[in-house]
Design a protein around this motif. Structure first.
Motif, PDB file in Angstrom:
ATOM      1  N   PHE A 129     -16.321  23.477   3.661  1.00 10.67           N
ATOM      2  CA  PHE A 129     -16.543  22.291   2.648  1.00 10.67           C
ATOM      3  C   PHE A 129     -14.528  21.594   2.441  1.00 10.67           C
ATOM      4  CE2 PHE A 129     -19.659  24.639   0.742  1.00 10.67           C
ATOM      5  CZ  PHE A 129     -20.668  24.327   1.684  1.00 10.67           C
ATOM      6  N   ALA A 130     -13.814  22.178   2.019  1.00  8.54           N
ATOM      7  CA  ALA A 130     -12.854  21.478   1.587  1.00  8.54           C
ATOM      8  C   ALA A 130     -12.118  20.751   2.894  1.00  8.54           C
ATOM      9  CB  ALA A 130     -11.385  23.039   1.740  1.00  8.54           C
ATOM     10  N   ILE A 131     -12.382  21.081   4.055  1.00  6.71           N
ATOM     11  CA  ILE A 131     -11.930  20.147   5.110  1.00  6.71           C
ATOM     12  C   ILE A 131     -12.352  19.005   5.032  1.00  6.71           C
ATOM     13  CG2 ILE A 131     -12.022  19.923   8.080  1.00  6.71           C
ATOM     14  CD1 ILE A 131     -11.295  23.237   8.377  1.00  6.71           C
ATOM     15  N   ILE A 132     -14.125  18.681   5.172  1.00  8.16           N
ATOM     16  CA  ILE A 132     -14.863  17.442   4.664  1.00  8.16           C
ATOM     17  C   ILE A 132     -14.244  17.019   3.748  1.00  8.16           C
ATOM     18  CG2 ILE A 132     -17.180  17.085   4.249  1.00  8.16           C
ATOM     19  CD1 ILE A 132     -18.332  19.750   5.350  1.00  8.16           C
ATOM     20  N   VAL A 133     -13.803  17.608   2.644  1.00 12.83           N
ATOM     21  CA  VAL A 133     -13.327  16.610   1.369  1.00 12.83           C
ATOM     22  C   VAL A 133     -12.312  15.907   1.542  1.00 12.83           C
ATOM     23  CG1 VAL A 133     -12.893  17.176  -1.232  1.00 12.83           C
ATOM     24  CG2 VAL A 133     -14.388  17.813  -0.363  1.00 12.83           C
ATOM     25  N   TYR A 134     -11.437  17.156   2.261  1.00 10.24           N
ATOM     26  CA  TYR A 134      -9.953  16.810   2.558  1.00 10.24           C
ATOM     27  C   TYR A 134      -9.789  15.017   3.562  1.00 10.24           C
ATOM     28  CZ  TYR A 134      -4.612  17.073   4.438  1.00 10.24           C
ATOM     29  OH  TYR A 134      -3.752  16.612   4.497  1.00 10.24           O
TER      30      TYR A 134
ATOM     31  N   SER B 100      -5.983  16.528  12.948  1.00 18.33           N
ATOM     32  CA  SER B 100      -6.854  16.540  12.127  1.00 18.33           C
ATOM     33  C   SER B 100      -6.903  17.351  10.872  1.00 18.33           C
ATOM     34  CB  SER B 100      -7.446  17.217  13.535  1.00 18.33           C
ATOM     35  OG  SER B 100      -7.158  18.232  13.403  1.00 18.33           O
ATOM     36  N   SER B 101      -7.453  17.054  10.634  1.00 20.02           N
ATOM     37  CA  SER B 101      -7.705  17.124   8.968  1.00 20.02           C
ATOM     38  C   SER B 101      -8.339  19.203   9.004  1.00 20.02           C
ATOM     39  CB  SER B 101      -8.996  16.682   8.239  1.00 20.02           C
ATOM     40  OG  SER B 101      -8.863  15.405   7.483  1.00 20.02           O
ATOM     41  N   ALA B 102      -8.885  19.191   9.981  1.00 19.43           N
ATOM     42  CA  ALA B 102      -9.015  20.990  10.558  1.00 19.43           C
ATOM     43  C   ALA B 102      -8.195  21.812  10.698  1.00 19.43           C
ATOM     44  CB  ALA B 102     -10.471  21.182  12.041  1.00 19.43           C
ATOM     45  N   ARG B 103      -7.294  21.026  11.786  1.00 20.08           N
ATOM     46  CA  ARG B 103      -5.640  21.770  12.270  1.00 20.08           C
ATOM     47  C   ARG B 103      -5.041  21.535  11.141  1.00 20.08           C
ATOM     48  NH1 ARG B 103      -4.824  22.420  17.985  1.00 20.08           N
ATOM     49  NH2 ARG B 103      -2.389  22.392  16.633  1.00 20.08           N
ATOM     50  N   ILE B 104      -4.947  20.714   9.981  1.00 25.07           N
ATOM     51  CA  ILE B 104      -3.648  20.544   8.387  1.00 25.07           C
ATOM     52  C   ILE B 104      -4.225  22.194   8.022  1.00 25.07           C
ATOM     53  CG2 ILE B 104      -2.551  19.984   6.299  1.00 25.07           C
ATOM     54  CD1 ILE B 104      -3.082  17.124   8.332  1.00 25.07           C
TER      55      ILE B 104
ATOM     56  N   THR C 253       0.562  10.167   0.587  1.00 25.21           N
ATOM     57  CA  THR C 253       0.897   9.389   1.702  1.00 25.21           C
ATOM     58  C   THR C 253       1.382   9.607   2.883  1.00 25.21           C
ATOM     59  OG1 THR C 253       2.589   8.700   0.260  1.00 25.21           O
ATOM     60  CG2 THR C 253       0.794   8.105  -0.608  1.00 25.21           C
ATOM     61  N   LEU C 254       2.256  10.692   3.180  1.00 28.72           N
ATOM     62  CA  LEU C 254       3.104  10.722   4.323  1.00 28.72           C
ATOM     63  C   LEU C 254       1.775  11.537   5.240  1.00 28.72           C
ATOM     64  CD1 LEU C 254       6.419  11.579   2.478  1.00 28.72           C
ATOM     65  CD2 LEU C 254       6.019   9.387   4.345  1.00 28.72           C
ATOM     66  N   ILE C 255       1.177  12.306   4.715  1.00 30.11           N
ATOM     67  CA  ILE C 255       0.350  13.871   5.139  1.00 30.11           C
ATOM     68  C   ILE C 255      -0.582  12.583   5.649  1.00 30.11           C
ATOM     69  CG2 ILE C 255      -1.031  15.656   4.907  1.00 30.11           C
ATOM     70  CD1 ILE C 255       1.343  17.118   3.404  1.00 30.11           C
ATOM     71  N   TYR C 256      -1.826  12.065   5.148  1.00 28.44           N
ATOM     72  CA  TYR C 256      -2.981  11.467   5.093  1.00 28.44           C
ATOM     73  C   TYR C 256      -3.028  10.621   6.134  1.00 28.44           C
ATOM     74  CZ  TYR C 256      -4.630  12.927   0.626  1.00 28.44           C
ATOM     75  OH  TYR C 256      -5.085  13.887  -0.584  1.00 28.44           O
ATOM     76  N   PRO C 257      -1.993   9.982   6.701  1.00 29.65           N
ATOM     77  CA  PRO C 257      -2.367   9.109   7.641  1.00 29.65           C
ATOM     78  C   PRO C 257      -2.325   9.414   9.116  1.00 29.65           C
ATOM     79  CG  PRO C 257      -0.636   8.066   6.337  1.00 29.65           C
ATOM     80  CD  PRO C 257      -0.923  10.080   5.712  1.00 29.65           C
ATOM     81  N   ARG C 258      -1.071  10.782   9.084  1.00 33.08           N
ATOM     82  CA  ARG C 258      -1.106  10.995  10.787  1.00 33.08           C
ATOM     83  C   ARG C 258      -1.748  11.614  11.352  1.00 33.08           C
ATOM     84  NH1 ARG C 258       3.890  15.906   8.317  1.00 33.08           N
ATOM     85  NH2 ARG C 258       5.441  13.982   7.668  1.00 33.08           N
TER      86      ARG C 258
ATOM     87  N   ALA D 110     -12.511  13.432   4.455  1.00 33.17           N
ATOM     88  CA  ALA D 110     -12.924  12.487   3.291  1.00 33.17           C
ATOM     89  C   ALA D 110     -12.106  11.272   2.553  1.00 33.17           C
ATOM     90  CB  ALA D 110     -14.378  12.354   1.935  1.00 33.17           C
ATOM     91  N   LYS D 111     -11.470  12.047   2.016  1.00 29.33           N
ATOM     92  CA  LYS D 111      -9.930  12.023   1.283  1.00 29.33           C
ATOM     93  C   LYS D 111      -8.708  11.327   1.700  1.00 29.33           C
ATOM     94  CE  LYS D 111     -10.222  14.450  -2.685  1.00 29.33           C
ATOM     95  NZ  LYS D 111      -9.224  13.895  -3.875  1.00 29.33           N
ATOM     96  N   ARG D 112      -8.707  11.544   3.124  1.00 22.88           N
ATOM     97  CA  ARG D 112      -6.919  10.311   3.720  1.00 22.88           C
ATOM     98  C   ARG D 112      -7.931   9.554   4.492  1.00 22.88           C
ATOM     99  NH1 ARG D 112      -5.581  13.880   8.666  1.00 22.88           N
ATOM    100  NH2 ARG D 112      -4.218  13.122   8.836  1.00 22.88           N
TER     101      ARG D 112
END
Length: 454
Positions: free
Chosen positions: A437-442, A294-298, A286-291, A444-446
């Motif tokens: 693929f992992a970036i895309i899924v991550y 970008s998902s790719a950088r994380i 819950t702390l990481i997703y809203p930041r 979408a989850k965020r």
């Protein structure tokens, strides 16, 4: 992102799974690699050592042909072993690189018996009763004689065991029959077929038993055919390849990579899986997703951190042996390339690490549980190379790990360099696709687009 990278590295360094990985890596290097280096440095005067330098410049003859004696030995030993396996109805084979035993059906046993008839010229009764000294029970008594039980007179049960009755014990004096049995166990036959027909029979037997049985040409070649796996005097070609092409360190770098191949085929997946699941255990999602990052950088930063931490001990562990090799070569006036280990590690090991971890990354982000254990186990089970590839030079485009379980064979590797390069590029590209693929899924989850509850 540098701060995030260092933070992830610190979390990995405190992980139990990471230290288990290092422990397994250390054990593999000590057991499989360090002992070989020490052995070669101890026996530099031995003609079978890769370090050996002949004073007169004369080395063993280069040959890739079987001599008549070797062919005869191969046929005799393989036939004797097939006979033993037939009697016990227990056959060894290596379906996925490890040994299994197989019991054949009555029909398959009958086929094996026909092949033994053709190989030895003996009938079924003689084959069952051959090697009497091994398959008979003897009770020695005073006077030099013995009570002997000769099984097989009444045939065998369906499972291959001999039918024997208590009254079948026979007293044998200390005569020529007993001495011959003791002096020549397993004798009494000669091979009745040509070498080409022998290979055809062994191929049929191998198909009955399973993949890579002892009777496959792959295994017979490893045991009897001149190859780099044998501890035989080095040839002039091998000497030149070791000192001039490999510059000494190249041979040991390949062997080092081979020694740790099974470790990196599986354990890195557990390290990255443990890192990712820590977020869920400590309710960090819950702390990481809203930041705003970008998902790719994380994902890329975390993946880079795990890759660096996985590769770090691999680069450090061979330093001790490298110094010993360099010291010896300096004393005898041989120049070596000290950067060869790093080159082989990045070329042979890194692509495999990337693919193993990228698959675990994708599955763990998708499921947010330990489901990545299953693909990691399947990769370790099914992607281990077959025994015909342990000597190196026999590469396939989809081989996940590269085997080269010998300090020789530089020329054979160079002959197949194109397929080797293609293999490493293909493995790396597939790894990058899984990261994507992992970036895309991550991502979408965020954004709340995917919800999978464990």
């Amino acid at each position: 992102m540098k701060r995030l990278f260092l933070m992830e590295c610190g979390k990995i360094a405190r992980s139990i799974s990471y230290w288990l990985y290092i422990g397994a890596l250390f054990a593999a290097v000590i057991q499989n690699y360090e002992r070989t280096v020490e052995s070669e440095l101890r026996r530099t005067d031995n003609p079978a050592s890769v370090f050996y330098i002949a004073e007169n410049g004369v080395y063993a003859d280069d040959t890739d042909q079987l001599s008549e004696d070797t062919m005869h030995t191969m046929m005799m030993e393989a036939t004797k072993r097939l006979m033993d396996n037939y009697r016990s109805n227990s056959y060894e084979y290596y379906p996925f690189g490890y040994v299994k035993r197989k019991t054949l059906s009555e029909k398959e046993q009958a086929a094996i018996l026909l092949y033994l008839n053709e190989l030895t010229g003996l009938d079924g009764q003689a084959i069952i009763g051959a090697d009497e000294n091994r398959d008979s029970e003897e009770i020695q008594i005073s006077g030099g004689g013995a009570f002997v039980l000769n099984p097989g007179k009444k045939g065998t049960f369906e499972n291959g065991q001999f039918i024997a009755e208590p009254g079948e014990w026979e007293y044998v004096e200390n005569d020529s029959r007993l001495s011959q049995s003791l002096e020549s166990p397993g004798g009494g036959f000669e091979i009745q077929v040509t070498f080409e027909r022998f290979k055809e029979i062994m191929d049929c037997v191998n198909h009955l038993i399973g993949r890579n049985s002892y009777f496959s040409w792959t295994m017979l070649s490893l045991y009897y055919y001149p190859n780099d796996m044998q501890d035989t005097p080095i040839t002039e070609q091998q000497h030149r390849e070791f000192y001039e092409k490999d510059r000494v360190t190249g041979a040991f770098a390949r062997y080092f990579c081979d020694s740790i191949s099974l470790i990196i085929l599986c354990l890195p997946a557990f390290v990255i899986m443990d890192l990712l699941l820590k977020d869920k255990r400590y309710k960090m999602n819950t702390l990481i997703y809203p930041r705003t990052e970008s998902s790719a950088r994380i994902i890329i930063t975390r993946f880079e951190a795990v890759v660096c931490m996985i590769m770090l001990p691999i680069l450090i562990l061979p330093i001790k042996s490298l110094l010993a090799i360099v010291s010896y070569c300096h004393n005898i006036g041989i120049r070596v390339n000290i950067f060869t280990f790093a080159a082989y590690i990045f070329a042979w090991i890194l692509p495999t690490v990337l693919l193993v971890m990228s698959i675990a990354l994708f599955v763990t982000i998708l499921t947010e549980n330990h489901s990545a254990v299953l693909p990691a186990g399947l990769i370790w089970l099914f992607c281990r190379p077959s025994v015909d590839k342990i000597a190196g030079g026999n590469y396939g485009p989809f081989d996940l790990i590269i085997r080269h379980n010998t300090l020789k064979g530089y020329g054979r590797m160079m002959e197949h360099m194109q397929i080797l390069i293609l293999n490493r590029i293909l493995v790396s590209v597939i790894a990058l696709l899984f990261v994507g693929f992992a970036i895309i899924v991550y991502d979408a989850k965020r954004k709340g687009g995917i919800r999978l509850e464990s």
